[in-house]
Scaffold this motif. Sequence first.
Motif, PDB file in Angstrom:
ATOM      1  N   ARG A  60       0.858  -1.468  -0.102  1.00  9.88           N
ATOM      2  CA  ARG A  60       0.102   0.053  -0.298  1.00  9.88           C
ATOM      3  C   ARG A  60       1.077   1.447   0.184  1.00  9.88           C
ATOM      4  N   PHE A  61       1.847   1.258   0.818  1.00  7.90           N
ATOM      5  CA  PHE A  61       2.805   2.338   0.992  1.00  7.90           C
ATOM      6  C   PHE A  61       3.570   2.530  -0.439  1.00  7.90           C
ATOM      7  N   TYR A  62       3.927   1.411  -1.022  1.00  8.04           N
ATOM      8  CA  TYR A  62       4.486   1.653  -2.422  1.00  8.04           C
ATOM      9  C   TYR A  62       3.850   2.312  -3.299  1.00  8.04           C
ATOM     10  N   LYS A  63       2.309   1.733  -3.412  1.00  4.89           N
ATOM     11  CA  LYS A  63       1.400   2.499  -4.338  1.00  4.89           C
ATOM     12  C   LYS A  63       1.297   3.786  -4.087  1.00  4.89           C
ATOM     13  N   GLU A  64       1.564   4.377  -2.780  1.00  2.66           N
ATOM     14  CA  GLU A  64       1.544   5.829  -2.280  1.00  2.66           C
ATOM     15  C   GLU A  64       2.717   6.601  -2.524  1.00  2.66           C
ATOM     16  N   LYS A  65       4.001   5.965  -3.050  1.00  2.14           N
ATOM     17  CA  LYS A  65       4.963   6.391  -3.272  1.00  2.14           C
ATOM     18  C   LYS A  65       5.603   6.771  -1.688  1.00  2.14           C
ATOM     19  N   ARG A  66       5.243   6.075  -0.924  1.00  2.00           N
ATOM     20  CA  ARG A  66       5.935   6.331   0.589  1.00  2.00           C
ATOM     21  C   ARG A  66       6.883   5.455   0.696  1.00  2.00           C
ATOM     22  N   TYR A  67       8.121   5.422  -0.143  1.00  2.00           N
ATOM     23  CA  TYR A  67       9.051   4.382   0.035  1.00  2.00           C
ATOM     24  C   TYR A  67       9.801   3.918   1.459  1.00  2.00           C
ATOM     25  N   LYS A  68      10.056   4.986   2.232  1.00  2.00           N
ATOM     26  CA  LYS A  68      10.754   4.860   3.406  1.00  2.00           C
ATOM     27  C   LYS A  68       9.889   4.113   4.331  1.00  2.00           C
ATOM     28  N   VAL A  69       8.619   4.480   4.369  1.00  2.00           N
ATOM     29  CA  VAL A  69       7.634   3.655   5.290  1.00  2.00           C
ATOM     30  C   VAL A  69       7.339   2.125   4.811  1.00  2.00           C
ATOM     31  N   ARG A  70       7.346   2.241   3.371  1.00  2.00           N
ATOM     32  CA  ARG A  70       7.210   0.738   2.711  1.00  2.00           C
ATOM     33  C   ARG A  70       8.380  -0.096   3.172  1.00  2.00           C
ATOM     34  N   ARG A  71       9.499   0.543   3.070  1.00  2.00           N
ATOM     35  CA  ARG A  71      10.735  -0.387   3.495  1.00  2.00           C
ATOM     36  C   ARG A  71      10.794  -0.942   4.788  1.00  2.00           C
ATOM     37  N   LEU A  72      10.127  -0.218   5.882  1.00  2.00           N
ATOM     38  CA  LEU A  72      10.062  -0.669   7.165  1.00  2.00           C
ATOM     39  C   LEU A  72       9.162  -1.634   7.257  1.00  2.00           C
ATOM     40  N   TYR A  73       7.962  -1.652   6.573  1.00  2.00           N
ATOM     41  CA  TYR A  73       6.916  -2.645   6.688  1.00  2.00           C
ATOM     42  C   TYR A  73       7.378  -3.890   6.021  1.00  2.00           C
ATOM     43  N   PHE A  74       8.110  -3.858   4.664  1.00  2.00           N
ATOM     44  CA  PHE A  74       8.741  -4.842   4.097  1.00  2.00           C
ATOM     45  C   PHE A  74       9.707  -5.663   4.978  1.00  2.00           C
TER      46      PHE A  74
END
Length: 85
Positions: A60-74
């Motif tokens: 979801r954060f990747y689609k929103e282009k929120r890459y730093k937050v996406r990395r944490l969840y991943f």
Amino acid sequence: FNLFLLLLIIIVVVVSLDCFMAKEQVTFALQDYEQALELSPNNHEIQLRISNVHFNNAERFYKEKRYKVRRLYFLCSIEILMLFV
């Protein structure tokens, strides 16, 4: 508690949590999955579901282009999966 009752409680909790996930109420689902994991700390099914929640958040954060937050969840998702190795 006897073992049967504990397993029954865990099954009911996990099914209700799947309903939260279906309704995209991720925060509630994650909190409740973690509570279920406290009842059954070695339950791989619950651990996988928690990992899946984190992975879905990462997508979801990747689609929103929120890459730093996406990395944490991943990374959190992968860390949970590494418990099985």
